[in-house]
Design an enzyme around this catalytic site. Structure first.
Site, PDB file in Angstrom:
ATOM      1  N   ASP A  84      -8.316 -18.647 -11.883  1.00  0.00           N
ATOM      2  CA  ASP A  84      -8.387 -17.006 -11.565  1.00  0.00           C
ATOM      3  C   ASP A  84      -7.089 -16.493 -11.516  1.00  0.00           C
ATOM      4  OD1 ASP A  84      -9.824 -15.144 -11.624  1.00  0.00           O
ATOM      5  OD2 ASP A  84     -10.182 -14.673  -9.661  1.00  0.00           O
ATOM      6  N   HIS A 180     -12.594  -5.015  -7.027  1.00  0.00           N
ATOM      7  CA  HIS A 180     -12.605  -6.594  -6.792  1.00  0.00           C
ATOM      8  C   HIS A 180     -13.171  -6.189  -5.618  1.00  0.00           C
ATOM      9  CE1 HIS A 180      -9.550  -8.436  -9.220  1.00  0.00           C
ATOM     10  NE2 HIS A 180     -10.468  -8.497  -9.735  1.00  0.00           N
ATOM     11  N   ASN A 230     -17.304 -13.066 -12.932  1.00  0.00           N
ATOM     12  CA  ASN A 230     -16.301 -13.698 -12.016  1.00  0.00           C
ATOM     13  C   ASN A 230     -17.313 -13.100 -10.676  1.00  0.00           C
ATOM     14  OD1 ASN A 230     -14.619 -14.737 -13.838  1.00  0.00           O
ATOM     15  ND2 ASN A 230     -13.321 -13.399 -12.733  1.00  0.00           N
TER      16      ASN A 230
HETATM   17 ZN    ZN Z   1     -10.656 -10.642 -10.561  1.00  0.00          ZN
END
Ligand code: ZN
Length: 284
Positions: A84, A180, A230
């Site tokens: 990542d 995030h 993700n």
């Molecule tokens: Zn990310």
């Protein structure tokens, strides 16, 4: 079996679905993903967040790449390995040298031209080395400060087209109302924007900040060009809960080495959660 991430993304694109790329900080998390993938016959990606090496020191780069490839050999389902967010050319090269054949260069904090320049430098070298590269345009910010509501950060379709054409990235992370970490309020993905980006580009699109987006929105996103999703925060929270539960369950056990039972205990808690995520979200 170990499979290059690019091939897994191609399978996802052909099936009009998304593979889940799970942030795994250690062997316990990685093994849980690999065996949940096998149990559900669903391809999956084990993903290193580089700070787990540089800050939390739960693993090493080469150690991690070897670990995932070794685990992948234990099962029949395709298992990918991906690194990542790296933020510089040198950081990406360190990751590649350690055995990663799929990396991310995140230049999204820069202006578009600087992002293109940095990303292109990485893709040119990566191509020579047979490594695939995920780029990011627009900026996926931090959920707890509601960056997902800031449309200034959102990916623009025309910029995405230019970015893909000029950099030659293999996949593209987009900002469409995702962020995030833990969201302050329920996020609402901008599906129209996603459709425009999808129409303007032909690479698999990637959705970061997957924890907390309602499943119905995810399914719509997966049928509109998102082929890699993700998942980190929610998985890490489950890990914490499993450890807490272990401590409670073993509190009265006087065995001085009872800690050795922790990895197996945690995996038994994590695997059903992962299987449920794969069964619900993936349509291979
Ligand atoms: Zn990310």
């Amino acid at each position: 079996m170990y499979e290059k991430t690019q091939n897994i993304l191609k399978m996802a694109k052909e099936s009009n679905t998304s593979v889940i790329s799970f942030i795994c900080m250690d062997y316990v998390m990685a093994r849980s993903v690999v065996y949940a993938a096998e149990a559900t016959n669903t391809p999956a990606i084990v993903m290193l967040y580089p700070e787990h090496v540089t800050v939390q020191k739960t693993t090493g780069f080469a150690n991690y790449a070897t670990m995932v490839k070794e685990l992948a050999k234990e099962v029949n389902v395709p298992i990918g390995l991906h690194a990542d967010h790296d933020f510089s050319y040198n950081a990406v090269m360190t990751t590649i040298d350690a055995g990663f054949e799929s990396v991310m260069i995140d230049g999204s904090m820069n202006d578009l031209d600087t992002n293109i320049e940095l990303t292109k430098r990485v893709t040119l070298k990566a191509r020579e080395l047979g490594v695939c590269v995920e780029g990011e345009i627009g900026h996926v910010g931090t959920a707890s400060i509601s960056d997902n509501m800031n449309t200034d950060f959102y990916t623009k379709a025309d910029a995405a087209e230019k970015f893909c054409r000029e950099t030659g990235v293999d996949s593209l992370a987009v900002s469409i109302g995702n962020a995030h970490g833990e969201y302050a309020n329920t996020p609402h993905l901008d599906i129209k924007r996603l459709q425009d980006i999808h129409a303007a580009t032909d690479v698999p699109l990637v959705l970061h900040g997957g924890s907390g987006i309602p499943d119905d929105q995810l399914m719509v996103a997966f049928s509109n060009g998102i082929n890699k999703f993700n998942l980190g925060t929610d998985f890490l929270a489950r890990y914490y809960d499993a450890v807490t539960s272990f401590v409670a369950d073993y509190a009265s056990d006087s065995d001085p080495v009872k800690i050795i039972n922790l990895p197996e205990y945690v995996q038994a808690k994590l695997q059903p959660y992962l299987e449920e995520r794969m069964r619900t979200l993936c349509r291979f």
